[in-house]
Scaffold this active site. Structure first.
Site, PDB file in Angstrom:
ATOM      1  N   THR A   1      -6.739   2.582   4.435  1.00  0.00           N
ATOM      2  CA  THR A   1      -5.721   1.415   4.026  1.00  0.00           C
ATOM      3  C   THR A   1      -6.784   0.089   3.686  1.00  0.00           C
ATOM      4  OG1 THR A   1      -5.883   1.076   6.501  1.00  0.00           O
ATOM      5  CG2 THR A   1      -3.654   1.959   5.577  1.00  0.00           C
TER       6      THR A   1
ATOM      7  N   ASN B   1       0.418  -2.044  16.354  1.00  0.00           N
ATOM      8  CA  ASN B   1       0.052  -2.859  14.936  1.00  0.00           C
ATOM      9  C   ASN B   1       1.284  -2.138  14.134  1.00  0.00           C
ATOM     10  OD1 ASN B   1      -0.438  -3.696  12.425  1.00  0.00           O
ATOM     11  ND2 ASN B   1      -2.270  -2.158  12.235  1.00  0.00           N
TER      12      ASN B   1
ATOM     13  N   LYS C   1       5.157  10.499  -0.288  1.00  0.00           N
ATOM     14  CA  LYS C   1       6.030   9.946   1.149  1.00  0.00           C
ATOM     15  C   LYS C   1       7.086   8.921   0.417  1.00  0.00           C
ATOM     16  CE  LYS C   1       4.124   7.766   4.426  1.00  0.00           C
ATOM     17  NZ  LYS C   1       3.467   7.437   5.687  1.00  0.00           N
TER      18      LYS C   1
ATOM     19  N   GLU D   1      -7.135   2.146  16.452  1.00  0.00           N
ATOM     20  CA  GLU D   1      -6.217   3.590  16.033  1.00  0.00           C
ATOM     21  C   GLU D   1      -6.356   4.352  16.989  1.00  0.00           C
ATOM     22  OE1 GLU D   1      -4.710   3.699  13.004  1.00  0.00           O
ATOM     23  OE2 GLU D   1      -5.143   1.592  13.029  1.00  0.00           O
TER      24      GLU D   1
ATOM     25  N   LEU E   1       0.818  -1.442  -0.156  1.00  0.00           N
ATOM     26  CA  LEU E   1      -0.097  -0.073  -0.058  1.00  0.00           C
ATOM     27  C   LEU E   1       0.978   1.366   0.132  1.00  0.00           C
ATOM     28  CD1 LEU E   1      -2.508  -1.423   2.731  1.00  0.00           C
ATOM     29  CD2 LEU E   1      -2.494  -1.682   0.212  1.00  0.00           C
TER      30      LEU E   1
ATOM     31  N   GLN F   1      -5.557   3.767  -6.680  1.00  0.00           N
ATOM     32  CA  GLN F   1      -6.393   4.332  -5.713  1.00  0.00           C
ATOM     33  C   GLN F   1      -6.584   5.783  -5.992  1.00  0.00           C
ATOM     34  OE1 GLN F   1      -5.283   4.529  -1.457  1.00  0.00           O
ATOM     35  NE2 GLN F   1      -7.476   4.085  -0.857  1.00  0.00           N
TER      36      GLN F   1
ATOM     37  N   ARG G   1       2.234  14.342   6.958  1.00  0.00           N
ATOM     38  CA  ARG G   1       2.874  14.742   7.898  1.00  0.00           C
ATOM     39  C   ARG G   1       4.287  15.005   7.488  1.00  0.00           C
ATOM     40  NH1 ARG G   1       0.633   9.713  11.470  1.00  0.00           N
ATOM     41  NH2 ARG G   1       0.035   9.177   9.177  1.00  0.00           N
TER      42      ARG G   1
HETATM   43  C1  UD1 Z   1      -1.239   2.536   9.710  1.00  0.00           C
HETATM   44  C2  UD1 Z   1      -2.186   1.604  10.642  1.00  0.00           C
HETATM   45  C3  UD1 Z   1      -1.752   1.626  12.081  1.00  0.00           C
HETATM   46  C4  UD1 Z   1      -0.225   0.945  12.168  1.00  0.00           C
HETATM   47  C5  UD1 Z   1       0.627   1.599  11.270  1.00  0.00           C
HETATM   48  C6  UD1 Z   1       1.937   1.001  11.395  1.00  0.00           C
HETATM   49  C7  UD1 Z   1      -4.433   1.800   9.639  1.00  0.00           C
HETATM   50  C8  UD1 Z   1      -5.491   2.413   9.595  1.00  0.00           C
HETATM   51  N1  UD1 Z   1      -3.549   2.048  10.530  1.00  0.00           N
HETATM   52  O1  UD1 Z   1      -1.441   3.537  10.517  1.00  0.00           O
HETATM   53  O2  UD1 Z   1      -2.751   0.636  12.879  1.00  0.00           O
HETATM   54  O3  UD1 Z   1      -0.107   0.876  13.680  1.00  0.00           O
HETATM   55  O4  UD1 Z   1       0.125   2.043  10.278  1.00  0.00           O
HETATM   56  O5  UD1 Z   1       2.821   1.716  10.637  1.00  0.00           O
HETATM   57  O6  UD1 Z   1      -3.973   0.917   8.742  1.00  0.00           O
HETATM   58  N2  UD1 Z   1      -2.501   4.054   2.302  1.00  0.00           N
HETATM   59  C9  UD1 Z   1      -2.922   4.007   1.007  1.00  0.00           C
HETATM   60  N3  UD1 Z   1      -4.378   4.451   0.888  1.00  0.00           N
HETATM   61  C10 UD1 Z   1      -4.972   5.154   1.891  1.00  0.00           C
HETATM   62  C11 UD1 Z   1      -4.419   5.185   3.030  1.00  0.00           C
HETATM   63  C12 UD1 Z   1      -3.146   4.664   2.833  1.00  0.00           C
HETATM   64  O7  UD1 Z   1      -2.293   3.533   0.182  1.00  0.00           O
HETATM   65  O8  UD1 Z   1      -6.112   5.442   1.433  1.00  0.00           O
HETATM   66  C13 UD1 Z   1      -0.966   3.590   2.450  1.00  0.00           C
HETATM   67  C14 UD1 Z   1      -0.019   4.872   2.583  1.00  0.00           C
HETATM   68  O9  UD1 Z   1       0.625   5.093   1.314  1.00  0.00           O
HETATM   69  C15 UD1 Z   1       1.148   4.180   3.577  1.00  0.00           C
HETATM   70  C16 UD1 Z   1       0.199   2.951   4.296  1.00  0.00           C
HETATM   71  O10 UD1 Z   1      -0.971   2.850   3.315  1.00  0.00           O
HETATM   72  O11 UD1 Z   1       2.179   3.506   3.099  1.00  0.00           O
HETATM   73  C17 UD1 Z   1      -0.020   3.457   5.682  1.00  0.00           C
HETATM   74  O12 UD1 Z   1      -0.867   4.539   5.838  1.00  0.00           O
HETATM   75  P1  UD1 Z   1      -0.708   5.773   6.882  1.00  0.00           P
HETATM   76  O13 UD1 Z   1      -1.544   6.762   6.646  1.00  0.00           O
HETATM   77  O14 UD1 Z   1       0.741   5.814   6.959  1.00  0.00           O
HETATM   78  O15 UD1 Z   1      -1.251   4.834   8.204  1.00  0.00           O
HETATM   79  P2  UD1 Z   1      -0.756   5.056   9.710  1.00  0.00           P
HETATM   80  O16 UD1 Z   1      -1.374   6.202  10.165  1.00  0.00           O
HETATM   81  O17 UD1 Z   1       0.728   4.892   9.717  1.00  0.00           O
HETATM   82 CA    CA Z   2       2.429   4.841   8.560  1.00  0.00          CA
END
Ligand code: UD1
Ligand code: CA
Length: 455
Positions: free
Chosen positions: A79, A168, A22, A153, A8, A73, A15
């Site tokens: 996620t 997680n 990123k 979360e 993903l 996407q 941030r």
């Molecule tokens: C996520 C997890 C969290 C975990 C953490 C570990 C969720 C909701 N939360 O949080 O439980 O502790 O990772 O690092 O999953 N992304 C997409 N599409 C989206 C949203 C995100 O592709 O719509 C991708 C982002 O590019 C990234 C990854 O998913 O690579 C994680 O997204 P991010 O927003 O960083 O999640 P965290 O808040 O870190």
């Molecule tokens: Ca993250």
């Protein structure tokens, strides 16, 4: 059964406060995404899908040559939504699916294999967790003994849940039920997003076991959400690299000040002084010394070559017994043959300095071939550019170019020829000849007193 991987990587990374997506932020010179991608590919999946959104075109370029398909996407709805974008690419695939995030670059392949093994042992879903002294920002894990009940979360967590330090890590393995259950994930939460970890509850509801693989070393799953975390991860990668090279026989003085990229190759008994930066395809041979604050990119030092402090080299090649610096500037195509010497404030570009050439101070040698044993005086310039084109300068063996001369290219200086200091040479100087091209000195006797009298 062979597995598939989905990474993903569609998020913007708000941030990071950056225009760059990123997952393209570099770690030791390479986009962050390539680290989790390579770890995933090292598990030998049958299929790989990367989910992209923000800066998709740019990110796709970084993926060229990797055996993965790209899912799109459009809007970043969370996620779980991101994972569902991979479904069309996995139609007809019925093996386990490993899911990683593009922002956890330190994960090792063997850890990912442990997730897959948990599925083989009967779980429907496995996730990686870790215990952190400061769990801020991560999802907190609720468990009952060995069973995982849920992930909460940070935004949804009560004070009490926020105190949980098991989090997680963002790496999962799922059985083939995952896409069916994903459709049941809701977005009725604080951020209105579809949370992937909500699958924990859905798997449990479907009567399937969910297990957590707890990492011994929590550093391995550090997520990069901020610049500070990026720097922290880079430091860890550097530590791993430096330790590896020291074990292989490299001497590092104040190792924590030394920056090097994974593409660099070092031989035993190399000495690196503080502040050295080694990038790209740099190769340093046995016994070579690199002085403090030297920056070498795509540069080769053969055994016995020396780089003195503050030298900056890019695409240069130094043979045995040659040396550059302090404060030398070597640009692409600079070749220092055996025993050639380039001193302070000398710039060399696309030029071969044959064995024993000395250019000790303040010179520019560009598009040149300098014969064996020639001496280049202080301040010598090859004027290689006529405003439109670059031209070549040839200096014969053992020629002597006096200080502050300009060699206007194209031009040839013959074997053992001498150029008088301060000359502007526009024509060939034949072998053994003296070429001198400057106004003859005139002395006006008694000038000073006459001048003072008339004043
Ligand atoms: C996520 C997890 C969290 C975990 C953490 C570990 C969720 C909701 N939360 O949080 O439980 O502790 O990772 O690092 O999953 N992304 C997409 N599409 C989206 C949203 C995100 O592709 O719509 C991708 C982002 O590019 C990234 C990854 O998913 O690579 C994680 O997204 P991010 O927003 O960083 O999640 P965290 O808040 O870190
Ligand atoms: Ca993250």
């Amino acid at each position: 059964m062979a597995h598939a991987v989905v990474i993903l990587a569609a998020g913007l990374g708000t941030r990071m406060k950056s225009r760059l997506p990123k997952v393209l932020h570099p770690l030791l010179g390479r986009p962050m995404l390539l680290y989790s991608l390579e770890a995933a590919l090292a598990t030998r999946p049958e299929k790989g899908v990367v989910v992209l959104g923000h800066g998709r075109e740019e990110v796709e370029k970084a993926l060229l040559g990797y055996p993965v398909e790209v899912a799109h996407q459009e809007a970043q709805l969370g996620t779980a939504h991101a994972l569902s974008m991979a479904e069309p690419f996995l139609q007809g695939f019925s093996g386990p699916i490993l899911v990683l995030q593009g922002d956890t670059p330190l994960l090792r392949p063997r850890t990912l294999l442990r997730l897959l093994e948990a599925l083989k042992a009967g779980a429907g879903m496995a996730l990686l967790t870790m215990e952190l002294p400061d769990p801020t920002g991560y999802g907190r894990i609720l468990r009952q003994g060995e069973e995982v009940l849920a992930n909460v979360e940070e935004k949804e967590a009560s004070e009490e849940v926020r105190r949980i330090r098991e989090v997680n890590a963002g790496a999962y393995a799922f059985d083939q039920e995952v896409f069916r259950l994903l459709k049941e994930v809701k977005n009725d939460n604080q951020s209105g997003e579809y949370y992937l970890p909500d699958l924990i509850a859905l798997y449990r509801k479907a009567g399937r076991k969910v297990v957590a693989i707890r990492l011994e070393d929590p550093k391995e799953a550090l997520g990069v959400n901020t610049r500070a975390q990026l720097a922290q991860v880079e430091e860890i990668l550097l530590e791993r690299l430096r330790r590896g090279w020291m074990e292989a026989g490299v001497r590092m003085i104040l190792p924590e000040t030394i920056y090097l990229e994974p593409t660099v190759e070092l031989a035993p008994d190399v000495t690196l002084w503080p502040g050295v930066v080694l990038r790209g395809q740099t190769r340093i041979g046995e016994g070579c010394e690199v002085g403090a604050y030297a920056v070498l990119e795509d540069t080769v030092l053969e055994p016995g070559a020396r780089v003195l402090p503050h030298t900056v080299a890019q695409g240069a090649h130094l043979e045995a017994g040659s040396d550059a610096g302090p404060f030398a500037r070597l640009r692409p195509g600079a070749v220092l043959k055996e025993g050639a010497h380039v001193g302070n404030f000398v710039e060399v570009k696309n030029a071969v300095l044959h064995p024993g050439v000395k250019a000790g101070h303040l010179a520019y040698l560009g598009d040149a071939e300098v014969g064996r044993g020639a001496n280049i005086g202080a301040g010598v310039i090859t004027a290689n550019y006529d405003g439109k084109q670059k031209h070549k300068t040839e200096v014969g063996e053992e020629a002597f170019i006096g200080s502050n001369s300009v060699l206007v290219a194209p031009v040839r200086i013959g074997r053992r020829a001498i150029v008088g200091a301060g000359s502007v040479i526009t024509h060939e100087v034949p072998e053994e000849a003296l070429g001198i091209a400057r106004a003859r000195q005139r002395n006006i006797l008694g000038y000073r007193s006459r001048k003072d009298e008339t004043a």
